[in-house]
Design a protein around this motif. Structure first.
Motif, mmCIF file in Angstrom:
data_model
loop_
_atom_site.group_PDB
_atom_site.id
_atom_site.type_symbol
_atom_site.label_atom_id
_atom_site.label_comp_id
_atom_site.label_asym_id
_atom_site.label_seq_id
_atom_site.Cartn_x
_atom_site.Cartn_y
_atom_site.Cartn_z
ATOM 1 N N ASN A 1 0.409 -1.498 0.050
ATOM 2 C CA ASN A 1 0.069 0.260 0.474
ATOM 3 C C ASN A 1 0.937 1.787 0.286
ATOM 4 O O ASN A 1 1.570 1.909 -1.212
ATOM 5 N N GLU A 2 1.224 1.766 1.504
ATOM 6 C CA GLU A 2 1.571 3.183 1.173
ATOM 7 C C GLU A 2 2.951 3.376 0.779
ATOM 8 O O GLU A 2 3.370 3.859 0.226
ATOM 9 N N ARG A 3 3.724 1.996 0.789
ATOM 10 C CA ARG A 3 5.243 2.460 0.379
ATOM 11 C C ARG A 3 5.146 2.854 -1.184
ATOM 12 O O ARG A 3 5.830 2.769 -0.979
ATOM 13 N N ARG A 4 4.596 1.954 -1.369
ATOM 14 C CA ARG A 4 4.599 2.104 -3.313
ATOM 15 C C ARG A 4 4.467 3.630 -3.775
ATOM 16 O O ARG A 4 4.952 3.737 -4.822
ATOM 17 N N VAL A 5 4.439 4.135 -2.643
ATOM 18 C CA VAL A 5 4.543 5.806 -3.109
ATOM 19 C C VAL A 5 6.862 6.304 -3.284
ATOM 20 O O VAL A 5 6.438 6.674 -4.276
ATOM 21 N N LEU A 6 7.203 5.095 -3.010
ATOM 22 C CA LEU A 6 8.583 5.005 -2.592
ATOM 23 C C LEU A 6 8.454 5.255 -4.444
ATOM 24 O O LEU A 6 9.868 5.396 -5.100
ATOM 25 N N ASN A 7 7.983 4.452 -5.463
ATOM 26 C CA ASN A 7 8.411 4.176 -6.871
ATOM 27 C C ASN A 7 8.154 4.675 -7.568
ATOM 28 O O ASN A 7 8.559 5.335 -9.092
ATOM 29 N N PHE A 8 7.660 6.279 -7.290
ATOM 30 C CA PHE A 8 7.301 7.765 -7.539
ATOM 31 C C PHE A 8 9.192 8.069 -8.581
ATOM 32 O O PHE A 8 9.948 7.870 -8.212
ATOM 33 N N GLY A 9 8.992 8.083 -10.065
ATOM 34 C CA GLY A 9 9.598 8.194 -10.926
ATOM 35 C C GLY A 9 9.922 7.330 -11.277
ATOM 36 O O GLY A 9 11.416 7.320 -12.080
ATOM 37 N N HIS A 10 9.740 5.832 -10.968
ATOM 38 C CA HIS A 10 10.525 4.353 -10.942
ATOM 39 C C HIS A 10 9.800 3.638 -12.007
ATOM 40 O O HIS A 10 10.294 3.053 -13.427
ATOM 41 N N THR A 11 8.640 4.286 -12.465
ATOM 42 C CA THR A 11 8.196 3.677 -13.481
ATOM 43 C C THR A 11 8.630 3.360 -15.610
ATOM 44 O O THR A 11 9.232 2.932 -15.905
ATOM 45 N N VAL A 12 8.487 4.654 -15.273
ATOM 46 C CA VAL A 12 9.294 5.438 -16.700
ATOM 47 C C VAL A 12 10.335 5.683 -16.393
ATOM 48 O O VAL A 12 11.143 4.958 -17.262
ATOM 49 N N GLY A 13 11.030 5.962 -14.608
ATOM 50 C CA GLY A 13 12.781 5.824 -14.946
ATOM 51 C C GLY A 13 13.523 4.566 -15.561
ATOM 52 O O GLY A 13 14.464 4.299 -15.925
ATOM 53 N N HIS A 14 12.708 2.968 -14.978
ATOM 54 C CA HIS A 14 13.371 1.602 -14.996
ATOM 55 C C HIS A 14 12.849 1.380 -16.660
ATOM 56 O O HIS A 14 14.110 1.284 -16.951
ATOM 57 N N ALA A 15 11.763 2.284 -17.444
ATOM 58 C CA ALA A 15 12.199 1.906 -19.066
ATOM 59 C C ALA A 15 12.995 2.925 -19.665
ATOM 60 O O ALA A 15 13.800 1.697 -20.143
ATOM 61 N N ILE A 16 13.481 3.801 -18.840
ATOM 62 C CA ILE A 16 14.567 4.671 -19.714
ATOM 63 C C ILE A 16 15.733 4.008 -19.138
ATOM 64 O O ILE A 16 16.354 3.384 -20.302
ATOM 65 N N GLU A 17 15.524 2.836 -18.307
ATOM 66 C CA GLU A 17 17.026 2.141 -17.677
ATOM 67 C C GLU A 17 16.945 1.171 -18.916
ATOM 68 O O GLU A 17 18.476 0.932 -19.218
ATOM 69 N N SER A 18 15.863 0.709 -18.705
ATOM 70 C CA SER A 18 16.520 -0.703 -19.643
ATOM 71 C C SER A 18 16.756 -0.163 -21.128
ATOM 72 O O SER A 18 17.196 -1.287 -21.815
#
Ligand SMILES: NC(=O)c1ccc[n+]([C@@H]2O[C@H](COP(=O)([O-])OP(=O)(O)OC[C@H]3O[C@@H](n4cnc5c(N)ncnc54)[C@H](O)[C@@H]3O)[C@@H](O)[C@H]2O)c1
Ligand SMILES: [Zn+2]
Length: 362
Positions: free
Chosen positions: A239-256
């Motif tokens: 639940n709440e901890r998931r906000v730590l993914n902010f910037g990481h959805t597109v971020g991971h795509a850019i990395e890969s």
């Protein structure tokens, strides 16, 4: 010195933050009730830089210490390294009460943590993070893992450390790029959770980048507090901890898509800007605040312009190929700087539009 508690019932622990704190590791270990023996796992770089400091501190408190090293870098975050470490632990006759100290960046914390979680069904783990990223992020919260078949963090566990010692003096040996990498996560914390911390960063970014110890102490302790707070309410990340993914959805795509030539912090910086733009399109967030975020990222040495990439490859990396028209994914969005939430209402068309705009602006 600053202290941050992570309150998780019987798995609670403290994060101690201060310059030179590695010299006191032996005393802190004794205070936790450990004695006689300890094992230090470190990558070769961290071992060369700080192995002696730790060794001397432990010896001073009467510990007989074995130090086990492995080559630095993400390529070492594997089951093969874990297996090698198990072998070395067997040879050193490590027992269930022997504390294991993980000295290094996130790679060391993750692979040594994984070994600590599994060897003899669990050794007491002490995190000694030596990168800014590890101090503010990976050493806190108990996620330990190795990569497998090119998938990151796919084999792992939740295993909380018994203590985290973040020594601010080690940050001086990091490269500017490594510091910026950590600052991306720091800026993320302010952006998702704490407007006053964001303002502090905005005002003091130059002082921080000049390794001012008081400023670093503030940065690491406030970041640790924010992460600890989220871990306390949602240890297992449902639940709440998931906000730590902010910037990481597109971020991971850019990395890969960049085949990891774009660093994690750089990709997260761009991912945060993409999430900000999506939030604006959805009528949630303001252009003015997006510009404030962009300026802070720039001042922190992070990129704000997209590297050239194929949009369809990006969408595919995001899990949105042509088959999933109309599909939605969980996305962390902003209402304002300091206020983020998880939305499952972002259509792939919106993401694609934002990516196009960001490429055109580059
Ligand atoms: N467990 C979690 O919650 C979590 C969270 C975020 C990231 N991570 C993981 O962390 C890893 C990235 O961590 P990282 O960026 O620290 O990388 P890293 O551990 O590879 O460290 C980067 C480099 O810096 C060197 N180094 C370490 N300390 C140094 C110092 N004080 N001075 C000079 N050089 C030093 C290391 O030897 C290495 O070559 C990734 O594998 C990522 O998946 C885990
Ligand atoms: Zn990250």
């Amino acid at each position: 010195m600053k202290k941050v508690s992570v309150n998780l019932g019987r798995d609670s622990y403290e994060i101690k933050i201060g310059a030179g704190i590695l010299n006191e590791a032996g005393e802190y270990l004794s205070a936790l009730g450990f004695s006689d023996r300890a094992v230090v796992i470190a990558d070769e770089t961290a071992a060369n830089l700080y192995g002696d400091t730790i060794g001397q501190s432990l010896a001073g408190s009467g510990f007989d210490t074995a130090i086990v090293t492995f080559p630095p870098g993400e390529a070492s975050k594997t089951l093969d390294t874990a297996a090698e470490l198990y072998t070395r632990l067997c040879e050193a006759k490590v027992e269930r009460m022997t504390p294991m100290l993980a000295l290094g960046g996130g790679v060391t914390g993750d692979v040594a943590g994984f070994v600590a979680a599994t060897y003899l069904r669990g050794l007491p783990l002490i995190q000694l993070p030596t990168t800014l990223l590890a101090q503010v992020d990976s050493s806190i919260g108990g996620k330990v893992a190795v990569d497998y078949q090119r998938l990151k963090n796919i084999i792992g566990a939740f295993y909380q450390p018994r203590l985290v010692l973040a020594d601010l003096s080690v940050i001086r040996t990091l490269s500017t790029r490594q510091v910026s990498d950590g600052l991306a996560e720091v800026i993320k914390y302010g952006t998702i959770k704490d407007a006053s911390f964001f303002e502090y960063l905005d005002k003091n970014i130059d002082t921080i980048r000049n390794f001012n110890i008081d400023a670093m102490e503030e940065v690491v302790s406030r970041s640790a507090q924010i992460k600890a707070g989220l871990v306390e309410v949602d240890e297992r990340d449902f639940n709440e901890r998931r906000v730590l993914n902010f910037g990481h959805t597109v971020g991971h795509a850019i990395e890969s898509v960049s085949k990891f030539t774009t660093g994690h912090g750089e990709a997260v910086a761009l991912g945060m800007l993409a999430a900000g733009r999506i939030s604006i399109k959805m009528g949630l967030f303001s252009q003015r605040q997006l510009e404030t975020l962009e300026q802070l990222l720039l001042k922190a040495g992070l990129p704000v312009k997209m590297p050239r990439a194929d949009i369809s490859a990006m969408m595919k990396a995001l899990g949105h190929d042509k088959k999933s028209v109309g599909g939605k994914i969980n996305f962390v969005l902003l209402r304002s700087l300091g206020d983020a939430f998880v939305s499952n209402d972002v259509g792939h068309e919106t993401i694609e539009e934002v990516l196009r705009e960001m490429y055109e602006a580059s």
